[in-house]
Design an enzyme around this catalytic site. Structure first.
Site, PDB file in Angstrom:
ATOM      1  N   PRO A  81       0.830  -1.215   0.000  1.00  0.00           N
ATOM      2  CG  PRO A  81      -0.824  -1.560   1.626  1.00  0.00           C
ATOM      3  CD  PRO A  81       0.491  -2.117   1.123  1.00  0.00           C
ATOM      4  CB  ALA A  91       9.899  -1.679  -1.474  1.00  0.00           C
ATOM      5  CG  ASP A  94      10.923   3.733   4.723  1.00  0.00           C
ATOM      6  OD1 ASP A  94      11.039   3.538   5.936  1.00  0.00           O
ATOM      7  OD2 ASP A  94       9.946   4.327   4.219  1.00  0.00           O
TER       8      ASP A  94
END
Ligand code: MEV
Length: 316
Positions: free
Chosen positions: A88, A98, A139
């Protein structure tokens, strides 16, 4: 064609308190962005978003990454890019990192240049810096290396020798509410300033939670981890980082049998996470999906970015 996958992440403990120098603990999860590249004509196609035209909102990340890849490889590239990412977007799960990490990894592989994972992380972080306001780097680090990450201002430590208890699943539920991290961080800091003498204790408790959580992980004590999650949520709530919708979902997770639950990342929307034993997690997820929630089970992910064959489906 060259394809790579890179994992999403959640913050288990310590978000917001890290802004004042306290530690945080993040973990990569088994939800992946898959990016395939081949020589082409600068077309980008996403399974979820369709064609990403030049100048469109989500295109900038790719253009920035390509620029940095060209600089690293010392040659210009012209690619067609295919993206499949069921992570999401704008939910605190590191979806853009990512995608960036998988893109850089796949492209450097296609170009046949020598590179390390650290090169991939650095290039992806540069691309993230261009499109997000001051990304912490958590991240991109977790998308690159996977595993558990202990971090504090200026200090990132991948905990290679630690794994979450094996009979434990993570439940991720999307509130569907998009929010601005910057606004929430500012509001939380505003409260911090107004109640400084109180807030100092709250933040200190946040630090102790991370310390105790590390011990609980080492001992495989999943019940204590769940309990610590709830206490962490209470502290975040008291600093104004939760919301009615998040609270309702947290209660729902607990009613269904989760060991603990909390917001992850900025809060007031985005994703809510829960901890449950594997068997229980399946039951909880079925109930949530039956009630119409966008929810999935994730396992901790310890490998980080890697190549896969182009016809390989995303691992679940
Ligand atoms: C946002 O994902 C995490 C926060 O702690 C902000 C930050 O660390 O930059 C809320």
């Amino acid at each position: 064609m060259r394809c790579s996958i890179a994992p999403a992440k959640i913050i288990l403990f310590g978000e917001h308190f890290v802004v004042k120098g306290k530690p945080g603990l993040g973990v990569a999860i088994s939800r992946y962005a898959k990016v395939c590249v081949k020589e082409g004509s600068n077309k980008i196609y996403s399974t979820q978003l369709g064609v990403l035209e030049k100048g469109s909102k989500y295109r900038a990340l790719f253009d920035e990454a390509i620029e940095h890849i060209e600089e690293f490889a010392g040659k210009s590239v012209c690619l067609d890019i295919y993206v499949d990412s069921p992570i999401p977007i704008a939910s605190g799960l590191g979806s853009s990192a990512a995608v960036a990490v998988a893109l850089v990894h796949a492209t450097l592989g296609l170009l046949n240049v020598e590179f390390t994972k650290e090169d991939v992380r650095k290039i992806a972080h540069e691309a993230e810096k261009a499109v997000h306001y001051r990304p912490s780097g958590v991240d991109t680090t977790l998308a690159t290396y996977g595993g558990l990450l202990y971090y504090r201002r200026g200090e990132f430590r991948l905990l290679d020798d630690l794994q979450l208890p094996t009979d434990l699943s993570l439940i991720i539920v999307n509130t569907g509410i998009k929010r601005s991290t910057g606004v929430i961080v500012r509001d939380v800091l505003g409260r911090y300033e107004r109640i400084k003498r109180v807030a100092k204790h709250i933040y200190e408790a946040g630090r102790e939670i991370v310390r105790t959580a590390l011990k609980a992980i080492k001992r495989g004590d999943k019940k204590l981890l769940g309990e610590l999650m709830l206490v962490n949520q209470g502290l975040l709530w008291s600093m104004g980082a939760s919301s009615k919708q998040c609270d309702e979902l947290i209660y729902k997770l607990l009613d269904l049998g989760a060991l603990g639950a909390k917001i992850t990342g900025a809060g007031r929307g985005g994703a809510v996470i829960g901890l449950a034993s594997k068997g229980m997690a399946k039951f909880i997820i079925n109930e949530l999906i039956k009630s119409g929630y966008e929810a999935f089970i994730a396992e901790p992910e310890y490998n980080g970015v890697r190549h896969i064959n182009h016809d390989q489906l995303l691992p679940l």
